[in-house]
Design an enzyme around this catalytic site. Structure first.
Site, PDB file in Angstrom:
ATOM      1  N   LEU A 199       0.168   2.077   2.570  1.00 29.14           N
ATOM      2  CA  LEU A 199       0.329   1.567   3.906  1.00 29.14           C
ATOM      3  C   LEU A 199      -1.134   2.271   4.629  1.00 29.14           C
ATOM      4  CD1 LEU A 199       3.911   1.499   4.848  1.00 29.14           C
ATOM      5  CD2 LEU A 199       2.484  -1.054   4.360  1.00 29.14           C
ATOM      6  N   LEU A 230       4.204   1.332  13.979  1.00 29.46           N
ATOM      7  CA  LEU A 230       4.823   0.922  12.829  1.00 29.46           C
ATOM      8  C   LEU A 230       4.101   1.693  12.005  1.00 29.46           C
ATOM      9  CD1 LEU A 230       6.502  -0.570  11.035  1.00 29.46           C
ATOM     10  CD2 LEU A 230       4.873  -2.198  10.805  1.00 29.46           C
ATOM     11  N   ASP A 231       5.184   2.374  11.365  1.00 28.58           N
ATOM     12  CA  ASP A 231       4.790   3.613   9.898  1.00 28.58           C
ATOM     13  C   ASP A 231       3.738   4.787  10.097  1.00 28.58           C
ATOM     14  OD1 ASP A 231       6.396   2.398   7.848  1.00 28.58           O
ATOM     15  OD2 ASP A 231       5.184   0.951   8.352  1.00 28.58           O
ATOM     16  N   GLU A 232       3.612   5.036  11.367  1.00 33.38           N
ATOM     17  CA  GLU A 232       2.439   5.940  12.042  1.00 33.38           C
ATOM     18  C   GLU A 232       3.313   6.873  12.624  1.00 33.38           C
ATOM     19  OE1 GLU A 232      -0.593   4.178  13.858  1.00 33.38           O
ATOM     20  OE2 GLU A 232      -1.123   2.453  12.167  1.00 33.38           O
TER      21      GLU A 232
END
Length: 288
Positions: A199, A230-232
């Site tokens: 990602l 998201l995913d950060e």
């Protein structure tokens, strides 16, 4: 034989200035603390100071009085701080979807005493029959199905379980549903997620197959705190493994599972041992 771990851990952060270490160590000494481990970090970019000090209390010293008195030092230096008692394991709620390799690994490490935690519940959007090969004995299982229309109701149930079980930490052990901004905010600093490190390069279904199609030479995994982005969120731990042209998509999936397991386990252990301190969008990790 390894020495037993210290019972108490002090973590702190503040703007750096002379005298912090002297003031803290002198206070702990005068109040019956035997320092067993001390780590510190000066962030030259932000000018902030971070420290983790593990200690025992001697001679009948009271932890409550220690905390109360330390507040004056914390105010003087403008500290964010916490003194944790590690005598009792942290309470951890585990969430999972179809892929159960990370969940199985965490449960195994808990049962052999590697992770000092008490699993309070296992939450899944799949029924318990999806995990026929896993031993959930002693850990309540909750099937909370979710659809686009029931997301808010399902998350209300999750939050209710977090409060009911008095869980200190939530671990998304390959839970493949995106948490809403509201729930992510409620769990700020105490919810850990694991994902493949492709990602944002390879999003959506079958990322390892996408990576194979692009001929990647490294695969990896990232464990981070959950945020509304998201995913950060702030990264706690990462690892990678080299891939060759001979590896098939199934090989990448197999190797990816191994990386995800070990990265998540390390991140959870670091959190349980108070080795992680938030530093804006980053973390300071005093790894052992």
């Amino acid at each position: 034989m390894s020495q037993p771990k210290a019972q108490y851990v002090l973590t702190l952060s503040c703007q750096n200035r002379p005298g912090i270490v002297a003031a803290v160590s002198t206070y702990l000494f005068r109040h019956g603390a035997d320092i067993r481990e001390a780590q510190q970090f000066d962030d030259a970019e932000t000018g902030k100071f971070f420290a983790r000090i593990a200690f025992d209390l001697l001679g009948g010293a009271e932890p409550g009085a220690l905390r109360e008195g330390f507040a004056a030092i914390a105010t003087e230096f403008g500290m964010g701080w916490r003194i944790s008692d590690h005598a009792a394991p942290r309470r951890v709620l585990l969430m999972v979807s179809k892929f159960d390799h990370c969940l199985a690994d965490l449960l195994y490490r808990w049962r052999i005493g590697e992770l000092a935690m008490t699993p309070t519940a296992i939450v899944s959007n799949h029924g318990i029959e999806a995990y026929a090969g896993l031993d959930f004995s002693g850990v309540p299982f909750h099937h909370l199905p979710i659809t686009k229309d029931t997301k808010m109701e399902q998350e209300a149930q999750i939050w209710g379980l977090v409060k009911q079980t008095q869980s200190d930490l939530v671990v998304l052990a390959r839970y493949m549903q995106v948490l809403s901004d509201a729930l992510a905010q409620k769990l700020s600093g105490r919810c850990i997620n694991i994902h493949h490190s492709f990602l944002p390069g390879f999003k959506g279904a079958k990322p390892y197959h996408q990576a194979h199609g692009r001929g990647v030479k490294l695969i990896g995994a990232t464990a981070h705190y959950v945020t509304s982005d998201l995913d950060e969120g702030p990264i706690i731990e990462q690892d990678v493994e080299r891939i060759s042209h001979a590896d098939t998509p199934d090989d990448l999936v197999r190797k990816g599972r191994d990386i995800e397991r070990r990265v998540l386990a390390r991140a959870v252990r670091y959190h349980l041992e108070d080795r992680v301190i938030l530093n804006g969008t980053k973390t300071v990790v005093f790894a052992s």
